[in-house]
Design a protein around this motif. Sequence first.
Motif, PDB file in Angstrom:
ATOM      1  N   VAL A 176      63.742  26.262  43.082  1.00  0.00           N
ATOM      2  CA  VAL A 176      63.316  26.536  41.718  1.00  0.00           C
ATOM      3  C   VAL A 176      64.285  27.526  41.081  1.00  0.00           C
ATOM      4  N   LYS A 177      64.696  27.221  39.867  1.00  0.00           N
ATOM      5  CA  LYS A 177      65.436  28.202  39.066  1.00  0.00           C
ATOM      6  C   LYS A 177      64.399  28.957  38.248  1.00  0.00           C
ATOM      7  N   MET A 178      64.287  30.243  38.510  1.00  0.00           N
ATOM      8  CA  MET A 178      63.221  31.049  37.946  1.00  0.00           C
ATOM      9  C   MET A 178      63.327  31.161  36.429  1.00  0.00           C
ATOM     10  N   SER A 179      62.180  31.350  35.808  1.00  0.00           N
ATOM     11  CA  SER A 179      62.099  31.376  34.351  1.00  0.00           C
ATOM     12  C   SER A 179      62.575  32.697  33.758  1.00  0.00           C
ATOM     13  N   ASP A 180      63.269  32.584  32.619  1.00  0.00           N
ATOM     14  CA  ASP A 180      63.532  33.706  31.714  1.00  0.00           C
ATOM     15  C   ASP A 180      64.157  34.913  32.414  1.00  0.00           C
ATOM     16  N   HIS A 181      65.106  34.656  33.312  1.00  0.00           N
ATOM     17  CA  HIS A 181      65.867  35.731  33.971  1.00  0.00           C
ATOM     18  C   HIS A 181      64.980  36.717  34.723  1.00  0.00           C
ATOM     19  N   GLY A 182      63.793  36.267  35.104  1.00  0.00           N
ATOM     20  CA  GLY A 182      62.912  37.117  35.886  1.00  0.00           C
ATOM     21  C   GLY A 182      61.987  37.993  35.068  1.00  0.00           C
ATOM     22  N   SER A 183      61.545  37.491  33.910  1.00  0.00           N
ATOM     23  CA  SER A 183      60.605  38.262  33.088  1.00  0.00           C
ATOM     24  C   SER A 183      59.189  38.136  33.644  1.00  0.00           C
ATOM     25  N   THR A 184      58.331  39.092  33.258  1.00  0.00           N
ATOM     26  CA  THR A 184      56.927  39.034  33.673  1.00  0.00           C
ATOM     27  C   THR A 184      56.228  37.822  33.080  1.00  0.00           C
ATOM     28  N   GLY A 224      68.839  44.774  28.535  1.00  0.00           N
ATOM     29  CA  GLY A 224      68.020  45.875  28.055  1.00  0.00           C
ATOM     30  C   GLY A 224      66.539  45.608  28.163  1.00  0.00           C
ATOM     31  N   ARG A 225      66.171  44.614  28.954  1.00  0.00           N
ATOM     32  CA  ARG A 225      64.767  44.217  29.070  1.00  0.00           C
ATOM     33  C   ARG A 225      64.150  44.612  30.409  1.00  0.00           C
ATOM     34  N   GLY A 226      64.916  45.263  31.253  1.00  0.00           N
ATOM     35  CA  GLY A 226      64.394  45.642  32.560  1.00  0.00           C
ATOM     36  C   GLY A 226      64.205  44.470  33.495  1.00  0.00           C
ATOM     37  N   LEU A 227      65.048  43.460  33.381  1.00  0.00           N
ATOM     38  CA  LEU A 227      64.934  42.259  34.210  1.00  0.00           C
ATOM     39  C   LEU A 227      65.850  42.358  35.428  1.00  0.00           C
ATOM     40  N   PRO A 228      65.428  41.791  36.548  1.00  0.00           N
ATOM     41  CA  PRO A 228      64.146  41.118  36.781  1.00  0.00           C
ATOM     42  C   PRO A 228      63.022  42.133  36.994  1.00  0.00           C
ATOM     43  N   THR A 229      61.819  41.738  36.600  1.00  0.00           N
ATOM     44  CA  THR A 229      60.671  42.630  36.738  1.00  0.00           C
ATOM     45  C   THR A 229      60.067  42.518  38.139  1.00  0.00           C
ATOM     46  N   LEU A 230      59.336  43.533  38.533  1.00  0.00           N
ATOM     47  CA  LEU A 230      58.691  43.513  39.852  1.00  0.00           C
ATOM     48  C   LEU A 230      57.695  42.358  39.994  1.00  0.00           C
ATOM     49  N   LEU A 286      51.428  26.331  43.328  1.00  0.00           N
ATOM     50  CA  LEU A 286      51.402  24.865  43.333  1.00  0.00           C
ATOM     51  C   LEU A 286      52.694  24.299  43.902  1.00  0.00           C
ATOM     52  N   ILE A 287      53.839  24.769  43.411  1.00  0.00           N
ATOM     53  CA  ILE A 287      55.104  24.126  43.780  1.00  0.00           C
ATOM     54  C   ILE A 287      55.608  24.571  45.154  1.00  0.00           C
ATOM     55  N   LYS A 288      55.286  25.808  45.559  1.00  0.00           N
ATOM     56  CA  LYS A 288      55.665  26.330  46.881  1.00  0.00           C
ATOM     57  C   LYS A 288      57.118  25.998  47.264  1.00  0.00           C
ATOM     58  N   PRO A 289      58.087  26.475  46.504  1.00  0.00           N
ATOM     59  CA  PRO A 289      59.486  26.178  46.824  1.00  0.00           C
ATOM     60  C   PRO A 289      59.946  26.911  48.080  1.00  0.00           C
ATOM     61  N   SER A 290      61.039  26.447  48.645  1.00  0.00           N
ATOM     62  CA  SER A 290      61.639  27.123  49.801  1.00  0.00           C
ATOM     63  C   SER A 290      62.722  28.107  49.376  1.00  0.00           C
ATOM     64  N   THR A 291      63.316  27.858  48.199  1.00  0.00           N
ATOM     65  CA  THR A 291      64.438  28.663  47.714  1.00  0.00           C
ATOM     66  C   THR A 291      64.257  28.932  46.232  1.00  0.00           C
ATOM     67  N   ALA A 292      64.598  30.140  45.791  1.00  0.00           N
ATOM     68  CA  ALA A 292      64.539  30.486  44.375  1.00  0.00           C
ATOM     69  C   ALA A 292      65.896  31.026  43.931  1.00  0.00           C
ATOM     70  N   ILE A 293      66.323  30.616  42.748  1.00  0.00           N
ATOM     71  CA  ILE A 293      67.572  31.086  42.147  1.00  0.00           C
ATOM     72  C   ILE A 293      67.224  31.885  40.905  1.00  0.00           C
ATOM     73  N   LEU A 294      67.841  33.059  40.778  1.00  0.00           N
ATOM     74  CA  LEU A 294      67.603  33.913  39.625  1.00  0.00           C
ATOM     75  C   LEU A 294      68.932  34.211  38.946  1.00  0.00           C
ATOM     76  N   SER A 295      69.099  33.685  37.739  1.00  0.00           N
ATOM     77  CA  SER A 295      70.285  33.960  36.938  1.00  0.00           C
ATOM     78  C   SER A 295      69.994  35.185  36.082  1.00  0.00           C
ATOM     79  N   VAL A 296      70.655  36.279  36.382  1.00  0.00           N
ATOM     80  CA  VAL A 296      70.338  37.537  35.704  1.00  0.00           C
ATOM     81  C   VAL A 296      71.570  38.439  35.726  1.00  0.00           C
ATOM     82  N   GLY A 297      71.619  39.342  34.774  1.00  0.00           N
ATOM     83  CA  GLY A 297      72.713  40.301  34.710  1.00  0.00           C
ATOM     84  C   GLY A 297      72.266  41.514  33.931  1.00  0.00           C
ATOM     85  N   GLU A 298      73.209  42.339  33.558  1.00  0.00           N
ATOM     86  CA  GLU A 298      72.894  43.560  32.820  1.00  0.00           C
ATOM     87  C   GLU A 298      72.159  43.216  31.528  1.00  0.00           C
TER      88      GLU A 298
END
Length: 319
Positions: free
Chosen positions: A242-250, A274-280, A260-272
């Motif tokens: 799964v490619k995670m939604s919205d750069h890791g937003s809450t 001002g939104r505090g991403l990715p969130t906990l 439901l989907i229970k993926p084995s691998t997650a990809i997070l496209s994120v960088g510097e």
Amino acid sequence: MAGLALLAAISIIIVNAFIPVKYLSSYFVSKKSNEVGQMRVSFVDVGNSDCTIIELPDGKVLLIDGGDGTYSHNLKIFKELNRRKIDKIDYLVCSSVENSACGGLAEILNYKTVNRIYAPYCPVTYMSSGYKSFCDELKKSGKEPTYCEYGIGFGGAGYSFCFLSPDSHFYEGGEYDELVKNPTSQNVKNASAVIWLQYSDVNFLFLGSTGQAVQKKLIDYYNAMHLEFGGRTIDLTKCDIVKMSDHGSTEGAYAPFMDLIKPSTAILSVGENGRGLPTLPSLSNAQNSVGDSLYRTDELGTVTVTVKNGSYEVSKEKK
């Protein structure tokens, strides 16, 4: 001296006719094309934006998004394309009117050969500077895009690609209808494309920038009537990557959907950003399913998933 200056100017003009001078360094890279029969899916490190290069097993190329349009990210995308010996893009997807998705697509249309184009239904072209430049370049090209909406897609030698969301642009009250009538930040995000890609029993799900409302809709659709493409049922529970939604937003982290989907691998496209991403909450949501198999482009650079013979392996730009 004047003769040398003239010769240099002529050389630049000749080179620029074939290779854009501003991206000249992107052509001096070690090159390796994809093997026939395998699929390479590369999540390019373009900071807090999106670009995915997909080399399909039959030699065709699919590009999803083009980064935010900054020079450094455009250069990175051209380096990755040239490293893979890609001059022609068979399918180009603009998944959203957000600048983080479409900001660099005008440059790609300008400097690479592009065949078929998929784009949002949004006649209001000034949604973002990147979307405006993309629409302007699209108009100059004379190409008519196909809208990114449920049921649209294509297939090839053992692979298939389709959109699971947004709903049809004819649907009153659908994501595109809300986008055009009331282009709030949330409506913009919910109108981004959700994509299913399958090859050799390995399934990818791209969640775009969608929030919980769209993910809940997909759960409801799946439970009520299932999802279909080309007469085949799409089983969300078979998602591998799964490619995670919205750069890791809450807002993009919806635990019932991940359950439901229970993926084995997650990809997070994120960088510097001002939104505090990715969130906990987003990180927790992913790691509850995938454990340590969470790959972040800000930490690992470009992440590539290679699919062959019914299995896949993940490689990273940074070790």
